[in-house]
Design an enzyme around this catalytic site. Structure first.
Site, PDB file in Angstrom:
ATOM      1  CE  LYS A   1      -0.413  -0.131   4.937  1.00  0.00           C
ATOM      2  NZ  LYS A   1      -1.276  -0.720   6.150  1.00  0.00           N
TER       3      LYS A   1
ATOM      4  NE  ARG B   1      -7.633   0.259  10.618  1.00  0.00           N
ATOM      5  CZ  ARG B   1      -6.591   0.104  10.348  1.00  0.00           C
ATOM      6  NH1 ARG B   1      -5.783   1.383  10.226  1.00  0.00           N
ATOM      7  NH2 ARG B   1      -5.915  -1.047   9.881  1.00  0.00           N
TER       8      ARG B   1
ATOM      9  CE1 TYR C   1       9.987  33.323  -1.835  1.00  0.00           C
ATOM     10  CE2 TYR C   1      10.418  30.725  -1.231  1.00  0.00           C
ATOM     11  CZ  TYR C   1      10.267  31.948  -2.057  1.00  0.00           C
ATOM     12  OH  TYR C   1       9.871  31.554  -3.366  1.00  0.00           O
TER      13      TYR C   1
ATOM     14  CG  MET D   1       7.581  24.456  -3.723  1.00  0.00           C
ATOM     15  SD  MET D   1       5.551  24.448  -3.166  1.00  0.00           S
ATOM     16  CE  MET D   1       4.748  23.485  -4.250  1.00  0.00           C
TER      17      MET D   1
END
Ligand SMILES: *Cc1c(COP(=O)(O)O)cnc(C)c1O
Length: 394
Positions: free
Chosen positions: A60, A158, A288, A332
């Site tokens: 997964k 769950r 930044y 980023m």
């Protein structure tokens, strides 16, 4: 024969005649994934488990960020018995890529998905009669039998049916839904790493369910319970199959405490390149905002791997020229590191290692994840598709 695979954004998957290997798209960063180490991890885990017990490799989350299809090909080659995923789209992608071994979907499906499940021979977990009905209907339309695995809730709270309902639930499936076959039954631990008492209670509860089913001659062929922690810590929970996730990738849920079996190691090295070296004058900022203000003239390097590639704010150190250097700002598409104290010569376009080894130094996923209050499996899955994955054998 082993299928050759390269996997990245530009040509998501190329199989066989491998053009991407002839003409790889050069990028400023990459993940190297060591398939020889995957083979070793698999065979070490295989040897921890009795030979007649099956192994499900859990794939997964894009194989915990390692690239689902290439990892599946390698594990199929290692004679893995079954694959486990949690979304239909993951199971479907494996079938589309030519995977023939059983694929078990370990999370609930919705009725709309039943015909896809049937047509693609996927084995869903079930804890709900409405789903059984939908599967039975689509199976009858396709003239097939659908295998399912019934999940029992032994304390995770769950998914899963309650233990006391197990016998009736399974009996009803056999009586009412002739195109559905209960091939498996399983449960999942709540805190196997840290809570031994509770885990043992869960095992006892599951045993009771199995005993009751046996008495009624209803025990499904494949019972399973253990994930990675169960595999390592509770041999009595291996039953007929184990579900191997994080340890297959040489990682741990625990925060960097090393108790993986000898020889089980991570597969991944995450690398970037220095795209710029510059000196920031005392009092000036770098990047930044004012997260970094140079106290003195400071030599910095900018590495082309940022949170757009999966790096989180809070990342502390990376390796350059076999040494640890501190990260001082993020953006980023890159990180800024302070290289003022670096020994030796470095230049623009040199390599930096974000995760993995360089010389004698190593930064593990477990260490790096701790910086950002996260876990190895969570962090590695954040790496985006634009970071090319290069698979290799030693
Ligand atoms: C994810 C998952 C696993 C694998 O867990 P690991 O601890 O990574 O080995 C096993 N079983 C189920 C039901 C899961 O969802």
């Amino acid at each position: 024969m082993r299928r050759k695979v390269t996997y990245n954004l530009a040509n998501s998957i190329t199989i066989g005649e491998d053009q991407t290997e002839k003409y790889p798209i050069p990028e400023v960063n990459e993940i190297d994934i060591n398939l020889s180490q995957l083979q070793r991890n698999f065979s070490i885990i295989r040897n921890l488990i009795k030979p007649d017990i099956k192994i499900m490799a859990v794939l997964k989350g894009d194989a915990y960020g390692h690239g689902m299809v290439p990892i599946a090909y390698e594990l199929e080659h290692c004679k893995c018995d079954t694959f486990g995923v949690v979304r239909l789209i993951e199971a479907f992608s494996l079938r589309k890529a030519g995977i023939k071994i059983p694929i078990i979907l370990l999370a609930p499906i919705i009725p709309l998905q039943a015909s896809w499940i049937t047509i693609n021979d996927i084995t869903p977990m079930v804890d709900n009669e409405e789903i059984v009905e939908a599967l039975d209907e689509s199976a009858s339309e396709c003239n097939k039998i659908v295998n399912i695995h019934v999940k029992i809730n032994t304390g995770l709270n769950r998914y899963g049916i309650e233990p006391k309902e197990a016998v009736n639930f399974i009996k009803k499936i056999y009586d009412k839904y002739p195109n559905v076959k209960v091939e498996g039954i399983y449960t999942h631990f709540q805190n196997a790493e840290f809570d031994e008492n509770f885990t043992i209670k869960q095992i006892e509860c599951f045993n009771e369910v199995l005993n009751r089913l046996e008495k009624e001659n209803l025990r499904p062929k494949i019972a399973h319970a253990a994930g990675s922690a169960g595999i390592l810590m509770y041999p009595q929970s291996h039953y007929d199959m184990v579900r191997c996730g994080i340890i297959l990738y040489g990682l741990e849920h625990k925060e960097g405490e090393k108790d993986l079996p000898d020889g089980v190691k991570p597969l991944v090295t995450l690398k970037g390149r220095i795209l710029k070296i510059k000196t920031i004058k005392a009092g000036e900022t770098g990047g930044y905002g004012d997260r970094f203000i140079a106290k003195k003239d400071t030599k910095v390097a900018i590495i082309g791997l940022g949170y757009g590639d999966g790096i989180s704010r809070g990342w502390k150190e990376v390796l350059i020229a076999d040494q640890r250097v501190p990260v001082v700002n993020y953006f980023m598409d890159g990180i800024m590191v302070d290289i003022s104290n670096l020994k030796g010569k470095i230049k623009e376009f040199d390599e930096a290692v974000i995760i993995g080894s360089q010389g004698a130094e190593n930064i593990s996923w477990e260490e790096a994840s701790k910086y950002v209050s996260s876990y190895a499996d969570e962090q590695i899955q954040r790496i985006t598709e634009r970071v090319p994955k290069h698979y290799f054998y030693e």
